[in-house]
Design an enzyme around this catalytic site. Structure first.
Site, PDB file in Angstrom:
ATOM      1  CG  ASP A 144       3.683 175.547   0.635  1.00  0.00           C
ATOM      2  OD1 ASP A 144       3.222 175.115   0.414  1.00  0.00           O
ATOM      3  OD2 ASP A 144       4.477 177.082   0.700  1.00  0.00           O
ATOM      4  CG  ASP A 162      10.765 172.268   3.704  1.00  0.00           C
ATOM      5  OD1 ASP A 162      10.952 173.000   3.065  1.00  0.00           O
ATOM      6  OD2 ASP A 162       9.697 172.711   4.170  1.00  0.00           O
ATOM      7  CG  ASP A 186       6.368 174.145   6.258  1.00  0.00           C
ATOM      8  OD1 ASP A 186       6.339 175.371   5.786  1.00  0.00           O
ATOM      9  OD2 ASP A 186       7.159 174.175   5.654  1.00  0.00           O
ATOM     10  CG  ASP A 203       2.241 181.617  -1.934  1.00  0.00           C
ATOM     11  OD1 ASP A 203       1.122 180.725  -1.954  1.00  0.00           O
ATOM     12  OD2 ASP A 203       3.675 182.007  -1.446  1.00  0.00           O
ATOM     13  CG  ASP A 262       4.830 182.577   5.576  1.00  0.00           C
ATOM     14  OD1 ASP A 262       3.905 183.536   5.236  1.00  0.00           O
ATOM     15  OD2 ASP A 262       5.743 182.981   4.487  1.00  0.00           O
TER      16      ASP A 262
END
Length: 299
Positions: A52, A222, A50, A61, A140
């Site tokens: 972030d 996470d 992942d 973001d 994402d």
């Protein structure tokens, strides 16, 4: 088997019950056969990250949203009614109206700190003896944010693939982010990105296209949306949730009810994770890995 007749080749193709014969021009057939030759089978290890709050120690973001004054944040009702992507689209429109330039946004992303030890972790894995690790990111976030940060930290060439939402700045400097895909099958994932489906597809593609078999898949994440890929892991694979974050809490609370086959390694820093992975793989167990033990204790 095949038989040459004049300038044509009889190609015997096995079907479920019998053989059938097709006539193809000899040159075309040879070209097809050459391109279909089996590559030697290769065993490697895959590490899927992942981004972030896993590689970077913040949410890309919200870091960019914070370029706006707090009283100019979009209403949270947009998230509830239309989803996070539409909320961020409104953030980008407001940034554009406030004349926040693409370079300002890029600079803000570049300054996000790493999760302590993750640059070392990525470089150590990338330089591991026998060169047996492949890396992917499944996130994402979006292509602009991830590529900008990786380039700033000298990591752009470490990854086989980056699976995330495609993004671009238009000629006026407005940032547009598109969904990676649209899915409704997986209830553990957002409509725009199912990390488990992406992981499965990548592994299958490498197997079919390159005859590459991943003897061990390591997934590092996470958040809530990292649970789907973790549940796709096999026995002998390794799930690496960041300790005390959403994924770790879900696994801890519901592990007895989950079909979780992988081993679990919890971590608080890249130093700690590297140390634990080095205990399982001698290729990582060198002087650099030894240093992580000391540095991890200092964290």
């Amino acid at each position: 088997a095949d038989v040459t007749v004049g300038n044509q080749l009889l190609v015997f193709t096995p079907t479920a019950l019998a053989f059938r014969v097709r006539l193809l021009p000899l040159a075309i057939t040879r070209s097809i056969m050459d391109s279909c030759k089996m590559l030697p089978r290769v065993s490697r290890r895959l590490v899927a990250f992942d981004f972030d709050c896993t590689v970077v120690d913040d949410n890309t973001d919200t870091v960019v949203r914070d370029l706006l004054p707090v009283d100019n944040f979009p209403s949270e009702t947009i998230t509830q009614k239309e989803g996070w992507q539409e909320y961020m689209a409104e953030v980008f429109r407001r940034l554009h109206k406030q004349s926040i330039s693409p370079q300002t946004i890029r600079d803000k992303i570049r300054c996000i700190p790493e999760v302590p030890g993750f640059v070392r972790l990525l470089k150590r894995l990338h330089q591991a003896q026998e060169n047996k690790y492949d890396f992917v990111i499944i996130s994402d976030s979006n292509t602009i944010f991830i590529s900008e940060w990786l380039e700033a930290h000298g990591l752009a060439n470490c990854f086989e693939n980056i699976f995330t939402n495609p993004a671009h700045f238009d000629n006026d400097g407005l940032l547009h982010v598109q969904p990676y895909h649209h899915q409704t099958d997986c209830k553990l994932s957002a409509a725009n990105l199912c990390k488990g489906k992406i992981l499965e597809h990548f592994v299958a593609k490498r197997n079919l296209r390159d005859n590459t078999h991943y003897e061990c898949i390591i997934y590092v994440g996470d958040g809530h949306n990292d649970l789907c890929p973790v549940l796709k892991l096999r026995q002998g694979d390794i799930a690496c949730p960041r300790q005390d974050y959403a994924l770790d809490k879900k696994i801890t609370a519901h592990r007895n009810k989950m079909n979780l086959r992988a081993d679990v390694i919890k971590w608080k820093s890249g130093f700690e994770l590297l140390k634990q992975l080095a205990e399982r793989d001698a290729a990582l167990n060198d002087t650099d890995a030894g240093k992580t033990s000391t540095e991890s204790t200092k964290q």
